[in-house]
Design a protein around this motif. Structure first.
Motif, PDB file in Angstrom:
ATOM      1  N   ALA A 154       0.862  -1.176   0.000  1.00  0.00           N
ATOM      2  CA  ALA A 154       0.000   0.000   0.000  1.00  0.00           C
ATOM      3  C   ALA A 154       0.901   1.229   0.000  1.00  0.00           C
ATOM      4  N   SER A 155       0.463   2.286  -0.650  1.00  0.00           N
ATOM      5  CA  SER A 155       1.223   3.533  -0.687  1.00  0.00           C
ATOM      6  C   SER A 155       0.602   4.519   0.282  1.00  0.00           C
ATOM      7  N   LEU A 156       1.435   5.140   1.086  1.00  0.00           N
ATOM      8  CA  LEU A 156       0.983   6.107   2.084  1.00  0.00           C
ATOM      9  C   LEU A 156       1.616   7.452   1.774  1.00  0.00           C
ATOM     10  N   CYS A 157       0.782   8.471   1.629  1.00  0.00           N
ATOM     11  CA  CYS A 157       1.261   9.837   1.412  1.00  0.00           C
ATOM     12  C   CYS A 157       0.934  10.648   2.665  1.00  0.00           C
ATOM     13  N   VAL A 158       1.926  11.345   3.193  1.00  0.00           N
ATOM     14  CA  VAL A 158       1.763  12.089   4.451  1.00  0.00           C
ATOM     15  C   VAL A 158       2.212  13.532   4.245  1.00  0.00           C
ATOM     16  N   TRP A 170      -3.079  12.919   5.429  1.00  0.00           N
ATOM     17  CA  TRP A 170      -2.533  11.682   4.876  1.00  0.00           C
ATOM     18  C   TRP A 170      -3.587  10.967   4.047  1.00  0.00           C
ATOM     19  N   ALA A 171      -3.112  10.069   3.174  1.00  0.00           N
ATOM     20  CA  ALA A 171      -4.007   9.244   2.357  1.00  0.00           C
ATOM     21  C   ALA A 171      -3.301   7.930   2.061  1.00  0.00           C
ATOM     22  N   LEU A 172      -4.098   6.890   1.887  1.00  0.00           N
ATOM     23  CA  LEU A 172      -3.586   5.547   1.641  1.00  0.00           C
ATOM     24  C   LEU A 172      -4.239   4.995   0.389  1.00  0.00           C
ATOM     25  N   HIS A 173      -3.439   4.371  -0.487  1.00  0.00           N
ATOM     26  CA  HIS A 173      -3.972   3.806  -1.726  1.00  0.00           C
ATOM     27  C   HIS A 173      -3.113   2.610  -2.123  1.00  0.00           C
ATOM     28  N   SER A 174      -3.634   1.797  -3.004  1.00  0.00           N
ATOM     29  CA  SER A 174      -2.886   0.608  -3.431  1.00  0.00           C
ATOM     30  C   SER A 174      -1.725   0.956  -4.370  1.00  0.00           C
ATOM     31  N   ARG A 175      -1.785   2.135  -5.015  1.00  0.00           N
ATOM     32  CA  ARG A 175      -0.715   2.546  -5.932  1.00  0.00           C
ATOM     33  C   ARG A 175      -0.345   4.003  -5.676  1.00  0.00           C
TER      34      ARG A 175
END
Length: 196
Positions: A154-158, A170-175
Protein backbone atom coordinates in the motif's frame (compact mmCIF):
# COMPACT_ATOMS: atom_id res chain seq x y z
CA UNK A 1 33.41 -37.85 14.54
CA UNK A 2 30.09 -36.20 15.40
CA UNK A 3 27.40 -38.56 16.75
CA UNK A 4 24.80 -37.21 14.32
CA UNK A 5 27.11 -37.91 11.38
CA UNK A 6 27.62 -41.48 12.66
CA UNK A 7 23.85 -41.99 12.91
CA UNK A 8 23.35 -40.74 9.35
CA UNK A 9 26.15 -43.01 8.16
CA UNK A 10 24.51 -46.00 9.87
CA UNK A 11 21.18 -45.16 8.22
CA UNK A 12 22.86 -45.20 4.81
CA UNK A 13 24.49 -48.54 5.61
CA UNK A 14 21.18 -50.00 6.86
CA UNK A 15 19.42 -48.85 3.69
CA UNK A 16 22.16 -50.51 1.61
CA UNK A 17 21.78 -53.77 3.56
CA UNK A 18 17.99 -53.60 3.10
CA UNK A 19 18.39 -53.20 -0.68
CA UNK A 20 20.84 -56.11 -1.02
CA UNK A 21 19.52 -58.60 1.53
CA UNK A 22 17.97 -60.75 -1.20
CA UNK A 23 21.39 -61.27 -2.81
CA UNK A 24 23.56 -61.78 0.32
CA UNK A 25 23.05 -62.88 3.93
CA UNK A 26 22.27 -60.02 6.32
CA UNK A 27 25.02 -60.99 8.79
CA UNK A 28 27.63 -60.98 6.00
CA UNK A 29 26.53 -57.51 4.84
CA UNK A 30 26.58 -56.23 8.44
CA UNK A 31 30.09 -57.61 8.99
CA UNK A 32 31.32 -56.04 5.72
CA UNK A 33 29.86 -52.61 6.65
CA UNK A 34 30.96 -52.84 10.32
CA UNK A 35 27.47 -52.57 11.83
CA UNK A 36 25.76 -54.88 14.28
CA UNK A 37 22.83 -56.98 13.00
CA UNK A 38 20.68 -55.97 16.01
CA UNK A 39 21.05 -52.32 14.98
CA UNK A 40 19.89 -53.18 11.47
CA UNK A 41 16.84 -55.08 12.75
CA UNK A 42 15.97 -52.23 15.12
CA UNK A 43 16.22 -49.78 12.20
CA UNK A 44 14.10 -52.09 10.06
CA UNK A 45 11.30 -52.25 12.65
CA UNK A 46 11.38 -48.54 13.43
CA UNK A 47 13.45 -46.60 10.85
CA UNK A 48 12.62 -43.15 12.29
CA UNK A 49 13.37 -42.19 15.88
CA UNK A 50 10.84 -40.42 18.10
CA UNK A 51 12.74 -37.18 17.59
CA UNK A 52 12.70 -37.56 13.81
CA UNK A 53 8.95 -38.19 13.87
CA UNK A 54 8.45 -35.14 16.13
CA UNK A 55 10.66 -33.05 13.81
CA UNK A 56 8.54 -34.09 10.83
CA UNK A 57 5.32 -33.16 12.66
CA UNK A 58 6.66 -29.81 13.83
CA UNK A 59 8.12 -29.02 10.41
CA UNK A 60 4.55 -29.10 9.05
CA UNK A 61 3.48 -26.64 11.79
CA UNK A 62 6.50 -24.41 11.09
CA UNK A 63 5.68 -24.32 7.35
CA UNK A 64 2.04 -23.51 8.07
CA UNK A 65 2.98 -20.63 10.42
CA UNK A 66 5.54 -19.32 7.90
CA UNK A 67 3.05 -19.45 5.01
CA UNK A 68 0.31 -17.82 7.14
CA UNK A 69 2.69 -14.89 7.69
CA UNK A 70 2.93 -14.31 3.94
CA UNK A 71 6.33 -16.07 3.89
CA UNK A 72 8.03 -13.21 5.71
CA UNK A 73 8.39 -14.40 9.33
CA UNK A 74 11.73 -15.46 10.73
CA UNK A 75 12.28 -18.20 13.27
CA UNK A 76 11.57 -15.96 16.29
CA UNK A 77 8.07 -15.01 15.15
CA UNK A 78 7.35 -18.55 13.96
CA UNK A 79 8.46 -19.73 17.41
CA UNK A 80 6.00 -17.28 19.01
CA UNK A 81 3.20 -18.64 16.80
CA UNK A 82 4.01 -22.24 17.79
CA UNK A 83 4.04 -21.32 21.49
CA UNK A 84 0.63 -19.68 21.00
CA UNK A 85 -0.57 -23.00 19.54
CA UNK A 86 0.62 -24.77 22.71
CA UNK A 87 3.63 -26.52 21.17
CA UNK A 88 6.58 -27.49 23.36
CA UNK A 89 9.48 -26.27 21.22
CA UNK A 90 12.60 -24.11 21.56
CA UNK A 91 13.76 -21.22 19.38
CA UNK A 92 16.83 -23.18 18.31
CA UNK A 93 14.72 -26.13 17.17
CA UNK A 94 12.47 -23.83 15.11
CA UNK A 95 15.60 -22.26 13.59
CA UNK A 96 16.97 -25.73 12.74
CA UNK A 97 13.69 -26.95 11.25
CA UNK A 98 13.32 -23.78 9.14
CA UNK A 99 16.91 -24.11 7.91
CA UNK A 100 16.41 -27.78 6.95
CA UNK A 101 13.11 -26.96 5.21
CA UNK A 102 14.70 -24.04 3.32
CA UNK A 103 12.44 -21.41 4.90
CA UNK A 104 13.83 -17.91 5.43
CA UNK A 105 12.61 -14.60 6.74
CA UNK A 106 12.07 -11.96 4.11
CA UNK A 107 14.52 -9.14 4.76
CA UNK A 108 13.59 -5.79 3.29
CA UNK A 109 10.57 -5.03 1.19
CA UNK A 110 11.85 -4.73 -2.36
CA UNK A 111 8.97 -4.67 -4.76
CA UNK A 112 9.75 -6.84 -7.80
CA UNK A 113 9.79 -5.16 -11.17
CA UNK A 114 11.63 -2.57 -13.20
CA UNK A 115 12.58 0.75 -11.73
CA UNK A 116 12.80 3.84 -13.85
CA UNK A 117 10.60 5.48 -16.41
CA UNK A 118 10.03 9.03 -17.53
CA UNK A 119 11.15 11.92 -15.36
CA UNK A 120 8.50 13.62 -13.28
CA UNK A 121 7.80 17.32 -13.44
CA UNK A 122 10.05 19.17 -11.01
CA UNK A 123 8.36 21.89 -8.96
CA UNK A 124 10.26 25.03 -8.03
CA UNK A 125 11.99 24.87 -4.64
CA UNK A 126 10.29 27.80 -2.92
CA UNK A 127 11.66 26.93 0.53
CA UNK A 128 15.26 26.69 -0.70
CA UNK A 129 16.03 24.58 2.42
CA UNK A 130 15.31 27.08 5.23
CA UNK A 131 13.22 24.63 7.22
CA UNK A 132 12.95 26.87 10.30
CA UNK A 133 9.38 28.15 10.17
CA UNK A 134 8.05 30.69 12.71
CA UNK A 135 4.28 29.91 12.55
CA UNK A 136 2.02 26.94 11.84
CA UNK A 137 0.55 26.25 8.40
CA UNK A 138 3.20 28.29 6.55
CA UNK A 139 5.08 25.33 5.06
CA UNK A 140 4.13 21.70 4.67
CA UNK A 141 6.34 18.89 3.40
CA UNK A 142 5.23 15.56 1.98
CA UNK A 143 6.52 12.12 1.17
CA UNK A 144 5.18 8.83 -0.15
CA UNK A 145 6.24 5.48 1.29
CA UNK A 146 5.31 1.84 0.81
CA UNK A 147 3.73 -0.31 3.50
CA UNK A 148 3.62 -4.09 3.27
CA UNK A 149 0.24 -5.54 4.21
CA UNK A 150 -1.26 -9.03 4.00
CA UNK A 151 -3.01 -7.98 0.80
CA UNK A 152 0.13 -6.58 -0.85
CA UNK A 153 1.82 -3.20 -0.87
CA UNK A 154 0.00 0.00 0.00
CA UNK A 155 1.22 3.53 -0.69
CA UNK A 156 0.98 6.11 2.08
CA UNK A 157 1.26 9.84 1.41
CA UNK A 158 1.76 12.09 4.45
CA UNK A 159 1.84 15.89 4.83
CA UNK A 160 3.76 17.32 7.82
CA UNK A 161 3.70 20.88 9.11
CA UNK A 162 7.28 22.14 9.38
CA UNK A 163 6.46 24.36 12.38
CA UNK A 164 5.07 21.67 14.71
CA UNK A 165 6.44 18.57 12.91
CA UNK A 166 2.90 17.22 13.14
CA UNK A 167 1.08 15.13 10.53
CA UNK A 168 -1.62 17.37 9.11
CA UNK A 169 -2.93 15.14 6.33
CA UNK A 170 -2.53 11.68 4.88
CA UNK A 171 -4.01 9.24 2.36
CA UNK A 172 -3.59 5.55 1.64
CA UNK A 173 -3.97 3.81 -1.73
CA UNK A 174 -2.89 0.61 -3.43
CA UNK A 175 -0.71 2.55 -5.93
CA UNK A 176 1.33 5.77 -5.73
CA UNK A 177 -0.78 7.84 -8.09
CA UNK A 178 -1.24 11.59 -8.41
CA UNK A 179 -4.69 11.11 -6.90
CA UNK A 180 -3.04 9.80 -3.72
CA UNK A 181 -1.06 13.03 -3.24
CA UNK A 182 -4.11 15.17 -4.04
CA UNK A 183 -6.25 13.27 -1.49
CA UNK A 184 -3.55 13.71 1.18
CA UNK A 185 -3.36 17.45 0.41
CA UNK A 186 -7.14 17.82 0.54
CA UNK A 187 -7.26 16.02 3.90
CA UNK A 188 -4.58 18.40 5.25
CA UNK A 189 -6.51 21.45 4.00
CA UNK A 190 -9.77 20.09 5.46
CA UNK A 191 -8.17 19.44 8.85
CA UNK A 192 -6.12 22.64 9.21
CA UNK A 193 -8.10 25.14 7.07
CA UNK A 194 -5.08 27.36 6.43
CA UNK A 195 -5.64 31.06 5.83
CA UNK A 196 -3.36 31.21 2.78
Amino acid sequence: MDERVLREECKVKYAYIDQHRDQHPIRTLCRMLSVHPSGFYAWLNKPLSKRALEDARQTVLVKDAWEDSGKIYGYRKVYDDLIDLGECVSEHRVWRLMRLAGLQAQIGYKKPGKYGGRLSVVVDNTLDRPFAVDAPDRAWVTDITYLRTREGFASLCVFIDLFSRRVVGWALHSRPTTELAVQALLSAIWRRKPAA
